[in-house]
Structure formats: C-alpha cells, structure tokens
Design a protein around this motif. Structure first.
Motif, short mmCIF file in Angstrom:
data_model
loop_
_atom_site.label_atom_id
_atom_site.label_comp_id
_atom_site.label_asym_id
_atom_site.label_seq_id
_atom_site.Cartn_x
_atom_site.Cartn_y
_atom_site.Cartn_z
N PRO A 70 82.94 -71.64 81.91
CA PRO A 70 84.26 -71.42 81.62
C PRO A 70 84.86 -70.44 80.91
CG PRO A 70 83.43 -73.55 81.30
CD PRO A 70 82.17 -72.96 81.45
N GLU A 71 85.82 -69.67 81.17
CA GLU A 71 86.30 -68.43 80.65
C GLU A 71 86.43 -68.74 79.19
OE1 GLU A 71 89.49 -66.79 82.58
OE2 GLU A 71 88.67 -66.38 84.46
N ARG A 72 86.80 -69.86 78.51
CA ARG A 72 87.12 -70.14 77.08
C ARG A 72 85.88 -70.43 76.59
NH1 ARG A 72 92.40 -71.36 75.92
NH2 ARG A 72 93.89 -71.13 77.39
N VAL A 73 84.75 -70.67 77.08
CA VAL A 73 83.49 -70.75 76.25
C VAL A 73 82.52 -69.52 76.20
CG1 VAL A 73 81.47 -72.09 76.05
CG2 VAL A 73 83.54 -72.98 76.69
N SER A 74 82.43 -68.97 75.39
CA SER A 74 81.35 -67.82 74.98
C SER A 74 80.19 -68.14 74.28
CB SER A 74 82.06 -66.49 74.33
OG SER A 74 82.24 -67.04 73.03
N VAL A 75 79.05 -67.49 74.54
CA VAL A 75 77.75 -67.97 74.04
C VAL A 75 77.32 -66.58 73.20
CG1 VAL A 75 75.43 -68.58 74.51
CG2 VAL A 75 77.42 -69.68 75.66
N HIS A 76 76.65 -66.83 72.17
CA HIS A 76 76.01 -65.45 71.46
C HIS A 76 74.79 -65.89 70.79
CE1 HIS A 76 80.33 -64.04 71.35
NE2 HIS A 76 80.53 -65.23 71.35
N ALA A 77 73.74 -65.16 71.08
CA ALA A 77 72.54 -65.25 70.92
C ALA A 77 72.34 -64.84 69.54
CB ALA A 77 71.56 -64.58 71.95
N ALA A 78 71.56 -65.68 68.54
CA ALA A 78 71.10 -65.40 67.26
C ALA A 78 69.66 -65.95 67.13
CB ALA A 78 72.10 -66.15 66.37
N PRO A 79 68.77 -65.37 67.74
CA PRO A 79 67.42 -66.07 67.67
C PRO A 79 66.40 -66.10 66.44
CG PRO A 79 67.30 -64.07 68.71
CD PRO A 79 68.60 -64.29 68.43
N THR A 80 67.42 -65.25 65.51
CA THR A 80 66.85 -65.52 63.97
C THR A 80 67.74 -65.57 62.97
OG1 THR A 80 66.81 -63.10 63.39
CG2 THR A 80 64.72 -63.88 64.66
N VAL A 81 67.51 -66.44 61.87
CA VAL A 81 68.70 -66.52 61.01
C VAL A 81 69.34 -65.24 60.59
CG1 VAL A 81 69.03 -67.22 58.53
CG2 VAL A 81 67.35 -68.60 60.07
N PRO A 82 68.64 -64.04 60.37
CA PRO A 82 69.55 -62.92 59.88
C PRO A 82 70.33 -62.58 61.23
CG PRO A 82 67.46 -62.62 59.41
CD PRO A 82 67.21 -64.00 60.25
N GLU A 86 75.50 -61.62 62.47
CA GLU A 86 76.14 -60.80 63.61
C GLU A 86 76.54 -61.25 64.85
OE1 GLU A 86 73.90 -57.17 66.30
OE2 GLU A 86 73.06 -58.08 64.54
N ALA A 87 75.92 -62.37 65.12
CA ALA A 87 76.62 -63.21 66.32
C ALA A 87 77.96 -63.64 65.90
CB ALA A 87 75.56 -64.48 66.51
N ALA A 88 78.04 -64.33 64.81
CA ALA A 88 79.21 -64.81 64.55
C ALA A 88 80.44 -63.83 64.27
CB ALA A 88 79.30 -65.29 62.90
N ALA A 89 80.09 -62.52 63.83
CA ALA A 89 81.09 -61.47 63.91
C ALA A 89 81.36 -61.19 65.42
CB ALA A 89 80.39 -60.10 63.14
N GLU A 90 80.56 -61.00 66.16
CA GLU A 90 80.57 -60.74 67.67
C GLU A 90 81.43 -61.75 68.26
OE1 GLU A 90 77.54 -59.73 70.72
OE2 GLU A 90 77.39 -61.65 70.93
N ALA A 91 81.27 -62.96 67.82
CA ALA A 91 82.20 -64.14 68.32
C ALA A 91 83.58 -63.89 67.93
CB ALA A 91 81.65 -65.62 67.92
N ARG A 92 83.77 -63.73 66.50
CA ARG A 92 85.13 -63.53 66.08
C ARG A 92 85.88 -62.38 66.62
NH1 ARG A 92 82.12 -64.16 60.72
NH2 ARG A 92 82.61 -66.42 60.21
N ARG A 93 85.32 -61.61 67.16
CA ARG A 93 86.04 -60.38 68.06
C ARG A 93 86.84 -60.91 69.35
NH1 ARG A 93 81.85 -56.88 65.87
NH2 ARG A 93 80.44 -57.43 67.62
N LEU A 94 86.20 -62.02 69.55
CA LEU A 94 87.10 -62.86 70.93
C LEU A 94 87.91 -63.59 70.53
CD1 LEU A 94 83.69 -63.45 72.98
CD2 LEU A 94 85.33 -61.78 73.24
N HIS A 95 88.19 -63.78 68.97
CA HIS A 95 89.49 -64.80 68.47
C HIS A 95 89.14 -66.02 68.99
CE1 HIS A 95 91.06 -60.83 67.41
NE2 HIS A 95 91.39 -60.67 68.55
#
Length: 245
Positions: A70-82, A86-95
């Motif tokens: 679905p277009e309204r769902v994005s997925v961001h990989a964060a295989p390690t805790v650090p 970065e994944a959250a910052a990437e996600a937020r750019r999509l509002h």
C-alpha cells in the motif's frame, strides 16, 4: 503537512505523532505480524504509516519487496540498533502519521528505547507459559525505561495466534498470570488466520488477499479493525498527556 522538531514528528498543531514499539525477548510470538497488521489497518483508515524493521532477518523488508505494498505504508530497514535513529529520520521525511517499530525477538531488541521515545509498547504472546514469563520481563523493562523518561510508558500485552474456536486451557492460565501482575491485555486478540500468514507470501494488504482468493479475509479484516481500535485506545492517553504539557 507536518514539521520535524527534534527527534519526533509533529502534526500541524505541534503535537508529537504516535511512535509505538513491538517488543518481546522471545522470538516467534507474532511481533512482525502484529506490527504489519496495525500498519495495514491504520493505512486503510487513511493514515500514513512508517514501519521500522529492526529485525536482522528483515521480514518486513521482504514483505515490502513483494507486489502490492500500500502506498501509505513505508518500510525502513534498521538491522542494528544504531541504525534505528537513521531509519526513523528517513521515515519522518515521508511525513508519517504513525511510526511503528518491529524489534528483534531477543533481549537486544529492547535497546530500541535508547534510540527512540515511544508513546506505547506492545508485547505479543501466544498462550504458552514461556511467552508469559517473557512478557512479564518485558513489562518490567518498559516500566524501567518509563521511569527514566519521567513518565509511565503505556504498555500492554497482545494475545496472538489465538485459535478461532476452542480456546486452550493454557491461554486462560496465561491471562490469569498477567492479570495477577496487573499487566494490561489488549481487549482484542489476533486470531490464528491463514489470511495473516498469506500476507508474507503474497504481499500487499488484505484487499490483495481477496483478489488472490484467500479464504477468511472478511473475518480477518474485522479482527484487524477491532485490534486497531484497541491499540489506538492504548496510545490516546499518552498523546493527550503530551498535548496538555
């Protein structure tokens, strides 16, 4: 339209948008399924949802690579805790309207609390004694991190993979044990359904399963709708408290 302030996304009124984590020190409890179903259910209601996949096995990343995401769902990989920040910052750019974090099924997965601040935490568990023990450990961990943040972090257990017909005796024992510890249990369990398993094989959302002829989709959709209502009710008090501050 949202603006980015600090580590959290805020809506037009300046209020932080919900961040929710699914954690369990034990694998196989249904965390990834619960995270995906919440995202799909919210997206069907018009919300934009970012899923952060912090499981090294990347089950949500694999789902997103299948047809029909679905277009309204994005997925961001964060295989390690650090990688989570970065994944959250990437996600937020999509509002997004929601950020949902699916953690690794181990004690290490709890380290997400050092990377993000959450509005609620959910631990899925099946009707086994081993899952109940791990859920109690998770509740203690969440309480500890909530104190560090200076607030009571909303926490609940989610009964998952519950048989649709006969409820096993062990499930009642697990519920009694959690209630004795005053651990909240979401009022809607996730029922064991072929449709939920098929999502990871076929991709897309519940509507795609209907097109593929998967059985039981209407009942699965009703289960998801009630489940989303339960999670929203868990998150709402935390959001209201932040708006009052």
């Amino acid at each position: 339209m949202v603006e980015l302030i600090g580590r959290q996304t805020r809506d037009e009124g300046g209020y932080p948008l919900p961040n929710i984590a699914f954690i369990s020190p034990k694998g196989g409890a249904g965390k990834t399924t619960a995270a995906l179903l919440l995202a799909l259910g919210l997206a069907e209601r018009g919300a934009r949802v970012a899923l952060i996949d912090s499981d090294p096995n990347k089950p949500l990343v694999r789902w997103a690579g299948l047809p029909g995401r679905p277009e309204r769902v994005s997925v961001h990989a964060a295989p390690t805790v650090p990688d989570i920040r970065e994944a959250a910052a990437e996600a937020r750019r999509l509002h997004p309207d929601w950020i949902i974090v699916d953690t690794e099924g181990s004690v290490r997965g709890a380290m997400v609390f050092a990377a993000l601040r959450f509005d609620a935490v959910v631990t899925p568990l099946t009707g086994s004694q081993m899952d109940a023990v791990e859920a109690i450990k998770a509740s203690e961990l969440v309480a500890s991190f909530g104190k560090r943040q200076g607030n009571d972090l909303p926490y609940a257990c989610l009964l998952s993979r519950v048989p649709a017909a006969l409820k096993p005796r062990s499930l009642g024992a697990v519920v009694a044990q959690l209630k004795a510890r005053e651990i909240e249990i979401l009022p809607t369990p996730l029922i064991e359904k072929e449709a939920f398993r098929a999502l990871f094989e076929l991709g897309g959302g519940l509507d795609a399963l209907e097109r593929h002829g998967v059985a039981g989709v209407p009942a699965a959709r009703a289960n998801v709708a009630a489940y989303v209502n339960a999670v929203t009710a868990l998150v709402t008090p935390a959001q209201a408290l932040r708006r009052a501050c």
